[in-house]
Design a protein around this motif. Structure first.
Motif, short mmCIF file in Angstrom:
data_model
loop_
_atom_site.label_atom_id
_atom_site.label_comp_id
_atom_site.label_asym_id
_atom_site.label_seq_id
_atom_site.Cartn_x
_atom_site.Cartn_y
_atom_site.Cartn_z
N LEU A 1 26.04 120.31 -37.31
CA LEU A 1 26.72 121.12 -36.28
C LEU A 1 25.72 122.02 -35.57
O LEU A 1 25.68 122.07 -34.33
N PHE B 1 35.71 125.81 -42.43
CA PHE B 1 34.28 125.86 -42.11
C PHE B 1 33.46 126.15 -43.36
O PHE B 1 32.41 125.57 -43.57
N THR C 1 24.29 121.85 -31.75
CA THR C 1 24.39 122.98 -30.83
C THR C 1 23.03 123.27 -30.19
O THR C 1 22.94 123.55 -28.99
N ILE D 1 29.38 117.99 -32.14
CA ILE D 1 29.98 119.32 -32.13
C ILE D 1 31.49 119.20 -32.13
O ILE D 1 32.19 119.79 -32.96
N PHE E 1 15.37 129.93 -30.50
CA PHE E 1 15.32 130.01 -29.04
C PHE E 1 14.51 131.20 -28.52
O PHE E 1 14.32 131.34 -27.32
N GLU F 1 48.69 112.76 -46.27
CA GLU F 1 49.73 112.05 -45.53
C GLU F 1 50.07 110.78 -46.27
O GLU F 1 49.28 110.28 -47.07
N PRO F 2 51.28 110.22 -46.02
CA PRO F 2 51.63 108.94 -46.63
C PRO F 2 50.87 107.82 -45.96
O PRO F 2 50.30 108.00 -44.87
N PHE G 1 22.00 123.30 -26.16
CA PHE G 1 21.35 124.37 -25.40
C PHE G 1 19.91 124.05 -25.01
O PHE G 1 19.40 124.59 -24.04
N PHE H 1 19.48 130.44 -33.98
CA PHE H 1 19.37 131.47 -32.95
C PHE H 1 17.92 131.83 -32.67
O PHE H 1 17.45 131.79 -31.54
N GLY I 1 50.25 105.02 -43.61
CA GLY I 1 50.94 104.67 -42.37
C GLY I 1 50.03 103.84 -41.48
O GLY I 1 48.92 103.49 -41.87
N ASP I 2 50.52 103.52 -40.29
CA ASP I 2 49.69 102.79 -39.34
C ASP I 2 48.49 103.65 -38.96
O ASP I 2 48.59 104.86 -38.86
N ILE J 1 34.09 120.26 -35.19
CA ILE J 1 35.02 121.38 -34.99
C ILE J 1 36.47 120.92 -35.04
O ILE J 1 37.32 121.61 -35.59
N THR J 2 36.77 119.73 -34.51
CA THR J 2 38.19 119.37 -34.39
C THR J 2 38.69 118.33 -35.37
O THR J 2 39.89 118.16 -35.50
N ARG K 1 38.34 109.75 -39.34
CA ARG K 1 38.36 108.32 -39.12
C ARG K 1 37.10 107.84 -38.40
O ARG K 1 36.65 106.74 -38.58
#
Ligand code: HEM
Ligand SMILES: [Cu+2]
Lengths: 113, 630
Positions: B199, B188, B203, B175, B294, B545-546, B207, B291, B548-549, B179-180, B102
């Motif tokens: 992503l 992934f 990251t 990030i 760095f 999902e149906p 760092f 990686f 919905g609100d 991820i969430t 969203r």
């Protein structure tokens, strides 16, 4: 997304289970805390006891390493495998360690003070 | 019910307020895009002035001091205030759509990140009017910076500190989002490459920015409060700045180039009409580059006397990066190979990108050979190298993606014909400007000089180089004209503008409603939209999902107020060394405003609001006519 939030009352069994679980957790926390205090004490002790620097330096670095792991896994709950995204979190933390290590190494080796 | 009516026309004041308070990733994406374009134009203009100065030997178009200011502001602005926000613009606008979310995870922080960046940038640019811009190069080496008179360097330090905080916040936000907040089924290894590179690059921000913050903070207390971190006469060490700067600085170039790689990895399969070749190796290469990025910073410091062992280690590490980068290049070529290629404007940029970027990479490996770098260091060869990767890699990605994603972001399409013309003028101008600079470098012309003597064999190449710069400027002006013309064109109201879209963002009909997907989609594989199209699904996606609100975040003015607080405090710090009485009170007032808004934000719960089903249906009908998004 976000519709239907259920509120559920805890059963007596669940309550007792949680209580026991929390007590176990607390015990672990206290034990780890004691270990960390002890390690700190050892670190001071080797310095006060005036051993050779070739003994003191590696021992302190080793103890520091153990402390970091204890800190992360016990106090910051990285041992909690069931927590969401723990794999990702561990990856990020250890990537950070891996990245900062060469920085640390160059700063102690090739920078002239 | 009355709330179902969907408003469409707003007054100017209301629109302005809407943009100042918005937390919508799509609007913030647009704001990043325009702010980035503004600073790109400013920095481009500075470059043009420099090239006019260097057009002929012994020129006095600008003075040496002004040249240093132009040089510093050009580099700093281009990297921090043009390329970064332009890429953030695409990340904001596209990534949540690609993963079926969203919005981003923390919409409030997203807005805060933008305003910190923007006010930091304004602060830095005020230096031109308040006694002189910074003049120690974008690297701001302490041995120069500590002794620069006036407030220029202080503007650099404080401005970057503020906008850097904004960048860090946005990086963390991405990030967490990626991820969430992926839609169900979006594992992934099904994420589009632009999401992957976003992503990894976020990251790297996470760092890499803290070392910069530390370095800038040391510089700040050295200059403004009399500390001696970098002053060798007081026991400090000027080389530490260089280390801190490049520990940030090298990852920074990958922070910019990885999203550019991601954008091309989206463009190429669409127009080659073929699945991206070697998806998993692309992901692996992205992570590996992140990686290794760095482990190589000292290749910028070969000539500072690190010693042969350190130089050798950093040289080998640097060369190793060529391997994953090469993997990517071969994967792009293999994607194009055997595809039925449609040469649109974005694809033209992609085709121009591959050889240009490879040329920049090859000179990079040359510089990585430490002994050779003693010859190349601080010469025009370096300037040629990094402009080949930055302009050939990042700017082409940004221009190509503007054409590519304009339909999603604005529901309009940029003009193709003008786009092709722009591409050729810009692309030829780019090679004219920078190709010959390789040879200027080899012939001994040092970088960062404001003029040169005649008859050293440099005159012709410098002249041609300046002509190329003028062509690039014409190209950019044409792009801006294209944008203005397009704003007046008819809205598209379609989905999958290019006809060959593969990832989820193409499945949604434009204009994209403020809540994105009316129902969270279900992802059945890599290239989900292509999969659904292939299975004859007209809607382009199936749902998890149906209807919905929908829960949405509230707008807020607090991010802007917080950023203004830091902006005010920065003026206090800036004038502190002058011994003015008001400096400390101004710092306190500024930080007070910031902290007060933070407290307000924490104490007052803001739970957002719900868009009810009827409103969703009404919005869909308003946008797409009867039947909604079908
Ligand atoms: C991909 C995006 C890249 C960007 C945006 C970039 C940018 C830059 C910039 C701005 C500099 C100038 C530093 C200064 O001010 O002195 C530079 C120098 C350098 N780059 Fe890159 N670079 C990139 C890729 C590479 C690659 C792939 C390599 C090697 C494999 C490389 C190797 C070097 C080296 C060794 C220097 C130092 C040269 C010197 O200072 O003598 N770069 N780069
Ligand atoms: Cu580098």
């Amino acid at each position: 997304m976000g519709h239907d939030t259920h509120v559920q009352a805890k059963s007596k069994k669940q309550f007792e289970y949680d209580r026991h679980h929390n007590a176990m957790h607390m015990r672990k926390q206290v034990i780890n805390f004691a270990i960390m205090i002890f390690l700190t004490f050892v670190a001071f002790a080797v310095v006060v006891a005036d051993f050779s620097p070739y003994f003191i330096k590696p021992v302190i670095l080793l103890l520091a390493g153990i402390q970091v792991v204890l800190q992360l896994y016990s106090f910051m709950h990285m041992d909690d495998k069931k927590a969401s995204h723990m794999g990702v979190i561990a990856t990020f933390v250890w990537s950070g360690v891996l990245i900062i290590f060469p920085v640390f190494l160059t700063f102690v080796t090739i920078i002239w003070w | 019910m009355s709330s179902v009516a969907v408003s469409n026309k707003k007054g100017f004041g209301a629109t302005l307020w809407d943009y100042l308070t918005t937390v919508d990733h799509k609007k913030l994406g647009v704001m990043y895009l325009f702010a980035g374009t503004l600073f790109f134009a400013i920095a481009g203009f500075e470059a043009l002035l420099m090239r006019i100065q260097l057009m002929i030997p012994n020129n006095d178009f600008v003075s040496a001091g002004t040249f240093n200011e132009l040089l510093t502001m050009h580099g700093t602005t281009m990297l921090f205030l043009a390329a970064t926000p332009l890429l953030f613009g695409f990340m904001n606008a596209i990534v949540p759509l690609q993963i079926g979310a969203r919005d981003v995870a923390f919409p409030f922080l997203n807005s805060l990140g933008f305003w910190l960046f923007f006010l930091g940038a304004i602060f830095l640019h005020l230096s031109f009017f308040l006694g002189g811009a910074p003049d120690a190069g974008w690297t701001n080496y302490a041995s120069l910076a500590l002794y620069s008179p006036g407030h220029g360097i202080d503007f650099y330090v404080l401005g970057l500190q503020i906008s850097g905080a904004g960048t860090l916040i946005s990086g963390i936000n991405f990030i967490v989002t990626i991820i969430t907040m992926r839609a169900p089924g979006m594992t992934f290894m099904r994420m589009p490459l632009f999401t992957w590179t976003t992503l990894i690059s976020s990251t790297l921000i996470l760092f890499a920015f803290p070392p910069l913050t530390v370095g800038l903070f040391f510089m700040l207390v050295d200059r403004m409060f009399g500390a001696n971190f970098f002053d060798h006469t007081m026991g400090g060490n000027t080389i530490i700045w260089e280390h801190l700067f490049w520990i940030f600085g090298h990852p920074e170039v990958y922070i910019l180039v990885l999203p550019a790689f991601g954008l091309f990895s989206e463009i190429i399969p669409v127009f080659a009409r073929k699945r991206l070749f070697g998806y998993s190796s692309m992901v692996f290469a992205t992570i590996l580059i992140g990686f290794l990025g760095f482990m190589v910073w000292a290749h910028h410091m070969f000539t500072t006397g690190l010693g042969a062992t350190a130089n050798a280690i950093f040289a080998v590490a640097t060369m190793a990066i060529a391997v994953p980068t090469g993997m990517k290049v071969f994967n792009w070529i293999m994607t194009i190979w055997g595809g039925s290629v449609k040469v649109t404007v974005p694809m033209l940029y992609a085709l121009g990108f591959i050889p240009s970027f490879v040329a920049g990479g090859v000179t990079g490996v040359m510089q990585a050979a430490a002994p050779l770098d003693y010859q190349l260091h601080d010469s025009y060869f370096i300037v040629a190298h990094f402009h080949y990767v930055i302009v050939g890699g990042i700017v082409t990605a940004i221009f190509g993606s503007m054409h590519f994603y304009w339909p999603i972001m604005f529901n309009r399409a940029l003009n193709e014909k003008l786009g092709v013309l722009t591409f050729w003028i810009f692309f030829i101008g780019f090679h004219l400007t920078f190709f010959l600079q390789h040879f200027l470098g080899l012939m001994g012309m040092p970088r960062r000089v404001f003029t040169f003597q005649a008859d050293q064999g440099w005159d012709l190449f410098n002249f041609i180089s300046s002509i190329g710069a003028i062509m690039m400027a014409i190209g950019v002006v044409l792009l801006v004209i294209n944008i203005i013309i397009t704003a007046k064109s008819k809205p598209l109201n379609c989905r999958d503008y290019w006809g060959d879209g593969r990832s989820l963002e193409w499945a949604i009909k434009t204009p994209v409603p403020f809540y994105n997907f009316k129902q969270t989609p279900l992802i059945r594989g890599f290239d989900p939209y292509w999969l659904e199209k292939h299975d004859g699904n007209k809607e382009g996606m199936i749902y998890a999902e149906p209807l919905g609100d929908i829960h949405m975040p509230n707008n807020s003015i607090l991010p802007l107020v917080m950023s203004i607080g830091t902006f005010i405090a920065a003026f206090g710090a800036l004038y502190h060394p002058d011994g003015v009485a008001w400096s400390i009170p101004v710092i306190i007032i500024g930080l007070g405003i910031t902290v007060a808004s933070m407290i307000l934000r924490s104490v007052k719960d803001d739970l957002g609001y719900h868009v009810h089903v009827e409103e969703v249906i009404a919005t869909e009908e308003h946008l797409y006519g009867k039947g909604g998004n079908k």
